[in-house]
Each structure stands twice: as C-alpha cells, then as structure tokens.
Design a protein around this motif. Structure first.
Motif, PDB file in Angstrom:
ATOM      1  N   GLU A 111       0.829  -1.206   0.000  1.00 32.50           N
ATOM      2  CA  GLU A 111       0.000   0.000   0.000  1.00 32.50           C
ATOM      3  C   GLU A 111       0.863   1.256   0.000  1.00 32.50           C
ATOM      4  O   GLU A 111       0.559   2.235  -0.673  1.00 32.50           O
ATOM      5  N   LYS A 112       1.970   1.216   0.742  1.00 33.74           N
ATOM      6  CA  LYS A 112       2.853   2.371   0.764  1.00 33.74           C
ATOM      7  C   LYS A 112       3.514   2.584  -0.586  1.00 33.74           C
ATOM      8  O   LYS A 112       3.687   3.703  -1.052  1.00 33.74           O
ATOM      9  N   GLU A 113       3.899   1.472  -1.234  1.00 34.97           N
ATOM     10  CA  GLU A 113       4.530   1.588  -2.550  1.00 34.97           C
ATOM     11  C   GLU A 113       3.559   2.107  -3.597  1.00 34.97           C
ATOM     12  O   GLU A 113       3.948   2.812  -4.524  1.00 34.97           O
ATOM     13  N   GLY A 114       2.272   1.776  -3.425  1.00 26.12           N
ATOM     14  CA  GLY A 114       1.281   2.175  -4.416  1.00 26.12           C
ATOM     15  C   GLY A 114       0.473   3.384  -4.028  1.00 26.12           C
ATOM     16  O   GLY A 114      -0.619   3.588  -4.539  1.00 26.12           O
ATOM     17  N   ALA A 115       0.959   4.187  -3.107  1.00 24.61           N
ATOM     18  CA  ALA A 115       0.226   5.377  -2.674  1.00 24.61           C
ATOM     19  C   ALA A 115       0.007   6.320  -3.839  1.00 24.61           C
ATOM     20  O   ALA A 115       0.858   6.496  -4.702  1.00 24.61           O
ATOM     21  N   ASN A 116      -1.156   6.948  -3.864  1.00 29.89           N
ATOM     22  CA  ASN A 116      -1.509   7.838  -4.972  1.00 29.89           C
ATOM     23  C   ASN A 116      -0.692   9.107  -4.952  1.00 29.89           C
ATOM     24  O   ASN A 116      -0.387   9.656  -3.898  1.00 29.89           O
ATOM     25  N   GLY A 117      -0.379   9.622  -6.102  1.00 29.66           N
ATOM     26  CA  GLY A 117       0.340  10.881  -6.213  1.00 29.66           C
ATOM     27  C   GLY A 117      -0.587  12.030  -6.495  1.00 29.66           C
ATOM     28  O   GLY A 117      -1.797  11.880  -6.565  1.00 29.66           O
ATOM     29  N   ASP A 118      -0.004  13.236  -6.690  1.00 24.45           N
ATOM     30  CA  ASP A 118      -0.806  14.431  -6.924  1.00 24.45           C
ATOM     31  C   ASP A 118      -1.633  14.315  -8.196  1.00 24.45           C
ATOM     32  O   ASP A 118      -2.762  14.775  -8.258  1.00 24.45           O
ATOM     33  N   SER A 128      -0.956  10.329   3.841  1.00 22.95           N
ATOM     34  CA  SER A 128      -0.518  10.889   5.114  1.00 22.95           C
ATOM     35  C   SER A 128      -0.422  12.400   5.049  1.00 22.95           C
ATOM     36  O   SER A 128      -0.415  13.070   6.069  1.00 22.95           O
ATOM     37  N   ASP A 129      -0.345  12.945   3.825  1.00 25.45           N
ATOM     38  CA  ASP A 129      -0.270  14.390   3.646  1.00 25.45           C
ATOM     39  C   ASP A 129      -1.630  15.021   3.928  1.00 25.45           C
ATOM     40  O   ASP A 129      -2.627  14.691   3.283  1.00 25.45           O
ATOM     41  N   ALA A 130      -1.680  15.936   4.880  1.00 28.41           N
ATOM     42  CA  ALA A 130      -2.948  16.520   5.319  1.00 28.41           C
ATOM     43  C   ALA A 130      -3.646  17.297   4.218  1.00 28.41           C
ATOM     44  O   ALA A 130      -4.877  17.251   4.092  1.00 28.41           O
ATOM     45  N   SER A 131      -2.885  18.013   3.391  1.00 32.55           N
ATOM     46  CA  SER A 131      -3.504  18.818   2.340  1.00 32.55           C
ATOM     47  C   SER A 131      -4.154  17.935   1.276  1.00 32.55           C
ATOM     48  O   SER A 131      -5.259  18.227   0.800  1.00 32.55           O
ATOM     49  N   LYS A 132      -3.486  16.838   0.897  1.00 35.16           N
ATOM     50  CA  LYS A 132      -4.055  15.917  -0.091  1.00 35.16           C
ATOM     51  C   LYS A 132      -5.310  15.258   0.462  1.00 35.16           C
ATOM     52  O   LYS A 132      -6.311  15.099  -0.243  1.00 35.16           O
ATOM     53  N   LYS A 133      -5.245  14.877   1.735  1.00 34.78           N
ATOM     54  CA  LYS A 133      -6.406  14.247   2.357  1.00 34.78           C
ATOM     55  C   LYS A 133      -7.581  15.212   2.409  1.00 34.78           C
ATOM     56  O   LYS A 133      -8.730  14.832   2.146  1.00 34.78           O
ATOM     57  N   ALA A 134      -7.309  16.483   2.729  1.00 32.99           N
ATOM     58  CA  ALA A 134      -8.379  17.474   2.820  1.00 32.99           C
ATOM     59  C   ALA A 134      -9.040  17.711   1.463  1.00 32.99           C
ATOM     60  O   ALA A 134     -10.258  17.896   1.386  1.00 32.99           O
ATOM     61  N   ILE A 135      -8.248  17.702   0.385  1.00 32.36           N
ATOM     62  CA  ILE A 135      -8.807  17.884  -0.959  1.00 32.36           C
ATOM     63  C   ILE A 135      -9.829  16.801  -1.255  1.00 32.36           C
ATOM     64  O   ILE A 135     -10.948  17.072  -1.715  1.00 32.36           O
ATOM     65  N   LEU A 136      -9.467  15.561  -0.980  1.00 32.40           N
ATOM     66  CA  LEU A 136     -10.345  14.433  -1.255  1.00 32.40           C
ATOM     67  C   LEU A 136     -11.586  14.447  -0.373  1.00 32.40           C
ATOM     68  O   LEU A 136     -12.705  14.211  -0.845  1.00 32.40           O
ATOM     69  N   LEU A 137     -11.408  14.745   0.901  1.00 28.73           N
ATOM     70  CA  LEU A 137     -12.544  14.732   1.823  1.00 28.73           C
ATOM     71  C   LEU A 137     -13.525  15.857   1.531  1.00 28.73           C
ATOM     72  O   LEU A 137     -14.749  15.663   1.586  1.00 28.73           O
ATOM     73  N   ASN A 138     -13.022  17.034   1.199  1.00 26.41           N
ATOM     74  CA  ASN A 138     -13.914  18.149   0.862  1.00 26.41           C
ATOM     75  C   ASN A 138     -14.636  17.896  -0.457  1.00 26.41           C
ATOM     76  O   ASN A 138     -15.782  18.318  -0.642  1.00 26.41           O
ATOM     77  N   SER A 139     -13.984  17.197  -1.367  1.00 24.28           N
ATOM     78  CA  SER A 139     -14.639  16.812  -2.620  1.00 24.28           C
ATOM     79  C   SER A 139     -15.757  15.808  -2.337  1.00 24.28           C
ATOM     80  O   SER A 139     -16.816  15.849  -2.972  1.00 24.28           O
TER      81      SER A 139
END
Length: 426
Positions: free
Chosen positions: A79-86, A182-193
């Motif tokens: 899962e760590k190796e396949g984590a999504n990018g920007d 784990s990046d808070a900004s990326k997580k917030a983008i997805l959750l707000n969407s």
C-alpha cells in the motif's frame, strides 16, 4: 515437520531481536510454556519462545496468526509503494466518468436546457441536468405502482443507475482514497470533494439513501476533525432510529390486531387497520432501521467524537449506553473488534476521569482479546503509573513494544516513547 522445506513457520530464517528488544524480554513470557524472558522471536514478530523446541510445540496453535500477520505486513508495504500521487488526486477530484464533450450538443430531455446544467450522461447516451434526473427518480420512487420504472432512462426506458446511490458511492470512494494519504492537504482535498458530492443529495427522501448519506457525511466530518458537526449528524441518525423503532412497534401492533379481527370475521375493523398499516408503510420510517452492527459503529463514532472534544464524561455515557442496548447485545457479544473498541474507549475515558482502577481492569480485558492491536496497552500503562504502580506500568509498556503491530512503524515509535516515559516516571 511433514511439510519439510515448504513449512515457512519452522524452516524460515529466524530473526535475531535487537539489543533494545532483548532488554524488554524480561517483561514477557514464552507463548508456549509461559516461562519468563524468552530469547527466540518468531519471524512474524508477534510471538516469543524459549527455544526452537517451544516454537515447534506451538506450531499448530500459532500458524494461522503467523501467516496472517505476514500477510498484513506485506499488504501495508504494498500500500505504501502504491500510494496515490498528486496527478491521481487531481484526476479523481476533477473528473466525472459521465462528463465529456459528447453530451454538450444535447439538451436535457426533462427541462430542455441546452446544454444540460451539471450534465449527467447515462449509458444509453441521453443527457440530463443532474437535478432534473435526481428529481425524476425521486418522483418515480414515491409512486409504488411504477416500481419497475424507478431506474430507467426517462427518454428510452433503458436501465439507468440510481443517481443518489451513485453520488454516495463516489463520496465513499473519495473518502477511502483519502485514507491512503498521510499528507494533510491531499487528504483534505479528497474529503472536501466527498462532502461536495454528498451536498448534491442533501434533501433525499429515500429512507435507505438518507441513512447512508448521513452516516457517510458524519464519517467525513470526523476525518476532517469537525467533530461538533459529526455529533449533530450522528445524533440525528440516532433519533431516526428511535422513530424507526416506534414505527416497527406500531406496525407489529397493527398487524397483530388485523390477525385478531380477521379470525373473528370483523371485516370493517380489519379494513381500517389495513389502511393504517399501508399509511405507516408509505411514510417509510420502518426502512430507516439500521442493522445491529451499523448501530454499534454509530455509537462508537459518537463516543470517539466526544472524546476528541475532551468530553470524556459524555463519551463514557455513550459507551455505557451502547453496552445496554438490547437490540445489539447479541451482535456485540459475538463481535471481538467491536468489544475491543468499546473496552479501549471506556479505558481511555476512565483514565481521563481519574478512575484508574476501572481503566486498568477494562483495558486489560481489551489486551486479553488482542494484544497486538495498536495502542491497546497505552492507557493501562498510564493508569498504572498514575495509580503509583510504576513497575507494572514499565512491564505493560514493554509488552506494547514487543507485541503491538509490527507492521506499523509509526506505532512502534509510539510504544518506545511510551516505555521511556514509564521508565522516567512522567
């Protein structure tokens, strides 16, 4: 061993524990014979033995846990190796599978808007305004005589997806994707969407969709640490469950009376109660009832939000309320993970409320259920230290270092910090 070289349990290369871990071994016992200070660690890192003989004796009891732990470690690594990018985040948030230039030259077949507003393209090729299609499906769903047309295209009658369910499923997908970051900004983008998707069906009248919508929204608010809003939504769902229980009670009473009147040939009274039952069914409140395991998760989420707001008294009351609910007793007694969450949460609350003996007792019950779960030793050790039993606190924290989640490196760091804290007496 009759498996020979195929037996990964016995014949794999054994790992030598680190010097730090060896110092902690005096606080644990052999998983086979129970003697203290075992010197051999299984490769899965969650079992310890005096020697190879003890390890062999414990083969059949430990094998399933051993293999399952290795699988978890492998899954976490993958899962760590396949984590999504920007780029993938932008693709998920910015795209809709049914949007495209192909429908821009069409008009909505319902309101004739050209092009459709917030267009939704069905598989049959017909495009509609999102709100027009949603209202159409809601209107058809209320007409029980047109049940067969509920999920059909308004133009050609080809099968069409349930729009509200699709929106909720997309929100769930975005929320699930957020867990991988784990990046808070990326997580917030997805959750707000995900929240933006849920807002499209905020006024849904479909009972099952309403519950799923509210529960999903509360879950996302919880992830965004907007706990007050999550509590408001969960409280509304709990109130809807009370309404569903009352509707079910009334339905059972009406049905019982109908059987009574039918057996005695009281046709007029029978027809009257039949109308009452039909009216009750049309209101749909019976369909708001959640399954027992979902009710358990609902109350656990409410208590966790209250804990996050440091309202430990209310959280403890919620945990006690969950344990007293008759409708979930059987499910709760047969669900180890739910019991563990209940015990761990109660232990945390008792600790923060200064009731250390209760925190230790119920926390130790959780440890007996699963000593490998991340964080399961923490509040037992803290309560032992606060009550003046530093030696037991050190031993408990040592068990946390050696037994908790070898696949979770972050938790391993936390357990080492906890052990050092117990040794320093702070």
């Amino acid at each position: 061993c009759n498996r020979g070289d195929r037996c990964r349990f016995l014949h794999e290369k054994e790992r030598k524990p680190s010097e730090t871990a060896m110092v902690l071994h005096k606080y644990i016992n052999c998983d086979n014979c129970g003697k203290s200070n075992p010197q051999l660690r299984c490769a899965c890192e969650v079992a310890y033995y005096c020697n190879s003989a003890c390890k062999a004796d414990h083969l059949f009891e430990h094998e399933s846990d051993c293999l399952r732990t290795k699988m978890i470690c492998a899954d976490v690594a993958a899962e760590k190796e396949g984590a999504n990018g920007d780029e993938e985040i932008c693709e998920i948030v910015g795209s809709r599978s049914n949007d495209g230039a192909s429908h821009m030259d069409q008009c909505c077949s319902i309101c004739l808007s050209e092009p459709p507003i917030n267009a939704f393209l069905l598989d049959c090729g017909h495009a509609f305004c999102y709100e027009c299609l949603r209202r159409y499906q809601s209107h058809v769903a209320r007409d029980m005589e047109r049940e067969d047309r509920r999920n059909l295209c308004p133009t050609c009658r080809q099968p069409a997806p349930h729009l509200e369910k699709m929106v909720i499923e997309k929100a769930l997908l975005l929320s699930g994707k957020a867990n991988a970051h784990s990046d808070a900004s990326k997580k917030a983008i997805l959750l707000n969407s995900a929240l933006a998707e849920l807002d499209k069906v905020s006024d849904t009248e479909t009972p099952h969709t309403l519950i799923q919508h509210l529960v999903t929204k509360a879950e996302i608010f919880q992830k965004l640490e907007r706990h007050e809003e999550a509590i408001q939504i969960i409280s509304r769902v709990i109130e809807l469950q009370r309404e569903a229980d009352e509707a079910i009670r009334m339905g059972d009473e009406i049905f019982s009376n109908m059987n009574h009147y039918e057996a005695r040939g009281m046709q007029e009274e029978f027809e009257l109660h039949n109308e009452l039952l039909a009216d009750l069914l049309n209101k749909g409140k019976m369909h708001l009832k959640m399954r027992p395991d979902d009710v358990i998760e609902l109350y656990l989420s409410l208590a966790q939000c209250q804990e996050s707001l440091k309202d430990h008294g209310s959280a403890l009351d919620t945990y006690k309320k969950l344990w007293s609910l008759e409708e979930v007793q059987s499910t709760l007694e047969n669900s180890g993970p739910s019991q563990r969450k209940l015990f761990m949460g109660s232990s945390r609350c008792y600790y923060h409320l200064g009731q250390y003996e209760k925190a230790i007792k119920i926390g130790q019950a959780a440890i007996e259920m699963n000593k490998h779960f991340p964080g399961i030793h923490e509040y037992v050790a803290l309560s032992q230290l606060a009550s003046g039993d530093a030696e037991s606190a050190i031993a408990t924290s040592a068990n946390a270092v050696l037994y908790e989640a070898p696949w979770d490196k972050g938790n391993k760091t936390k357990t080492l910090d906890l052990h050092n804290k117990m040794k320093s007496g702070h």
